[in-house]
Design an enzyme around this catalytic site. Sequence first.
Site, mmCIF file in Angstrom:
data_model
loop_
_atom_site.group_PDB
_atom_site.id
_atom_site.type_symbol
_atom_site.label_atom_id
_atom_site.label_comp_id
_atom_site.label_asym_id
_atom_site.label_seq_id
_atom_site.Cartn_x
_atom_site.Cartn_y
_atom_site.Cartn_z
ATOM 1 N N HIS A 1 -10.073 3.383 -16.002
ATOM 2 C CA HIS A 1 -9.653 1.990 -15.079
ATOM 3 C C HIS A 1 -8.951 2.532 -14.155
ATOM 4 O O HIS A 1 -9.620 2.702 -12.563
ATOM 5 C CB HIS A 1 -8.442 0.884 -15.531
ATOM 6 C CG HIS A 1 -8.099 0.467 -14.560
ATOM 7 N ND1 HIS A 1 -7.073 -0.967 -14.832
ATOM 8 C CD2 HIS A 1 -7.673 0.414 -12.967
ATOM 9 C CE1 HIS A 1 -7.224 -1.104 -13.715
ATOM 10 N NE2 HIS A 1 -7.175 -0.488 -12.914
ATOM 11 N N HIS B 1 -7.965 3.698 -7.882
ATOM 12 C CA HIS B 1 -9.141 4.238 -8.601
ATOM 13 C C HIS B 1 -10.491 4.776 -8.570
ATOM 14 O O HIS B 1 -11.288 4.912 -7.461
ATOM 15 C CB HIS B 1 -10.422 2.356 -8.803
ATOM 16 C CG HIS B 1 -9.110 1.829 -8.945
ATOM 17 N ND1 HIS B 1 -9.725 -0.493 -9.050
ATOM 18 C CD2 HIS B 1 -8.030 1.066 -9.784
ATOM 19 C CE1 HIS B 1 -9.235 -0.604 -9.046
ATOM 20 N NE2 HIS B 1 -7.693 -0.093 -9.839
ATOM 21 N N GLU C 1 0.284 -5.752 -11.277
ATOM 22 C CA GLU C 1 0.290 -4.488 -11.736
ATOM 23 C C GLU C 1 2.076 -4.082 -11.811
ATOM 24 O O GLU C 1 2.862 -3.230 -11.672
ATOM 25 C CB GLU C 1 0.256 -2.747 -11.189
ATOM 26 C CG GLU C 1 -1.803 -3.619 -11.466
ATOM 27 C CD GLU C 1 -1.796 -3.432 -12.964
ATOM 28 O OE1 GLU C 1 -0.811 -3.686 -13.829
ATOM 29 O OE2 GLU C 1 -3.621 -3.548 -13.188
ATOM 30 N N HIS D 1 -0.555 3.253 -7.661
ATOM 31 C CA HIS D 1 -1.799 3.071 -8.418
ATOM 32 C C HIS D 1 -3.359 2.829 -7.751
ATOM 33 O O HIS D 1 -4.111 1.615 -6.848
ATOM 34 C CB HIS D 1 -1.890 1.577 -9.397
ATOM 35 C CG HIS D 1 -3.035 1.680 -9.970
ATOM 36 N ND1 HIS D 1 -3.766 2.315 -11.135
ATOM 37 C CD2 HIS D 1 -3.928 0.096 -10.157
ATOM 38 C CE1 HIS D 1 -4.839 1.341 -11.804
ATOM 39 N NE2 HIS D 1 -5.167 0.476 -10.986
ATOM 40 N N GLU E 1 -5.383 25.964 -7.811
ATOM 41 C CA GLU E 1 -3.466 25.992 -7.788
ATOM 42 C C GLU E 1 -3.690 24.836 -8.196
ATOM 43 O O GLU E 1 -2.589 24.569 -8.215
ATOM 44 C CB GLU E 1 -3.360 25.482 -6.433
ATOM 45 C CG GLU E 1 -3.663 27.100 -5.874
ATOM 46 C CD GLU E 1 -2.977 26.530 -3.633
ATOM 47 O OE1 GLU E 1 -3.741 25.996 -3.311
ATOM 48 O OE2 GLU E 1 -3.455 28.862 -3.023
HETATM 49 O O1 2HA Z 1 -4.417 -4.812 -7.587
HETATM 50 O O2 2HA Z 1 -5.806 -2.186 -8.996
HETATM 51 O O3 2HA Z 1 -4.880 -2.521 -11.620
HETATM 52 C C1 2HA Z 1 -5.718 -4.464 -8.409
HETATM 53 C C2 2HA Z 1 -5.729 -3.629 -9.646
HETATM 54 C C3 2HA Z 1 -4.974 -4.209 -10.410
HETATM 55 ZN ZN ZN Z 2 -6.214 -1.041 -10.765
#
Ligand code: 2HA
Ligand code: ZN
Length: 276
Positions: free
Chosen positions: A213, A144, A119, A142, A172
């Site tokens: 995602h 999930h 990424e 990033h 808040e």
């Molecule tokens: O690197 O989460 O979006 C693994 C991920 C890709």
């Molecule tokens: Zn990801």
Amino acid sequence: MSDQILTSPKMEKYLNIIDNMYRLGWDERNGGNISVLVDEEEIEEYLEGGRHYLRDIPLPLVADPILRDRVFFFTGTGKYFRNTKADPKNNVGVIRISEDGKVAHLLWGFEDGGKFTSEIYAHLMCHAQRLKIDPHHHVVMHCHPTNLLIMSHLVPNDDKEFTLNLWRAMTEDIIVFPEGVGVLPWMLCGNNEIGVATAEKMKKVRCVIWGLHGIYGAGSDLDEAFGLIETAEKAAQLYLGYSSRKEINTITNDNLREIIKGFHLEDVVRWEFLDE
Ligand code: 2HA
Ligand code: ZN
């Protein structure tokens, strides 16, 4: 190359945050990636000035001039957050973007021959965008997070609607992210297109939902970026707890306006999200 960098406060914090994210369930298997722009004075005593390079790794894009000759910590492609704190040398790397923006000079890490996250497009584009509007910017994260992901299955891909649902979950939330969140529809990950789209959203927000995602968060330091994601994720958890039941008390737009006034958010809030 010595492993002195592992004793630096910045690297210790980085590894602890990665470990925490795994424990919160936000980074299953090889999910997630974090990059940190590191100030020279934070690494020079740990990396002998940061000019001894182990190898060069080509970048899949030409980095924006604002990022050139700058040092970053990056998590590695295919690597598991679960393993990172116990084995940082193979799971993370310290790189310096070359003067021409075309390669990453490896200063430390990625010892098994690995390289930065797939990424990296989105990370470098978001760093460049945030730096242009916020000189204190340092972190792109990033992951999930479970509840935000569920929510992205249920709520339209609309910045205003998504943001209002999060703001109304708890008093808040609007204080933590008065600019709201940006939402992208499902897109293929790991490429230039999603990187451009994420950076475009980051002109206005630090928090971008990748529909179906995960999430991108940006911040001035690791605590800020982590705190932003954890607050949005908690809001999503609350929302999912009451949204399918009969809600009898709710945070109204008037309440939100009172919070804006009470916490002096007038200059940073997205007023258009409160238009009826
Ligand atoms: O690197 O989460 O979006 C693994 C991920 C890709
Ligand atoms: Zn990801």
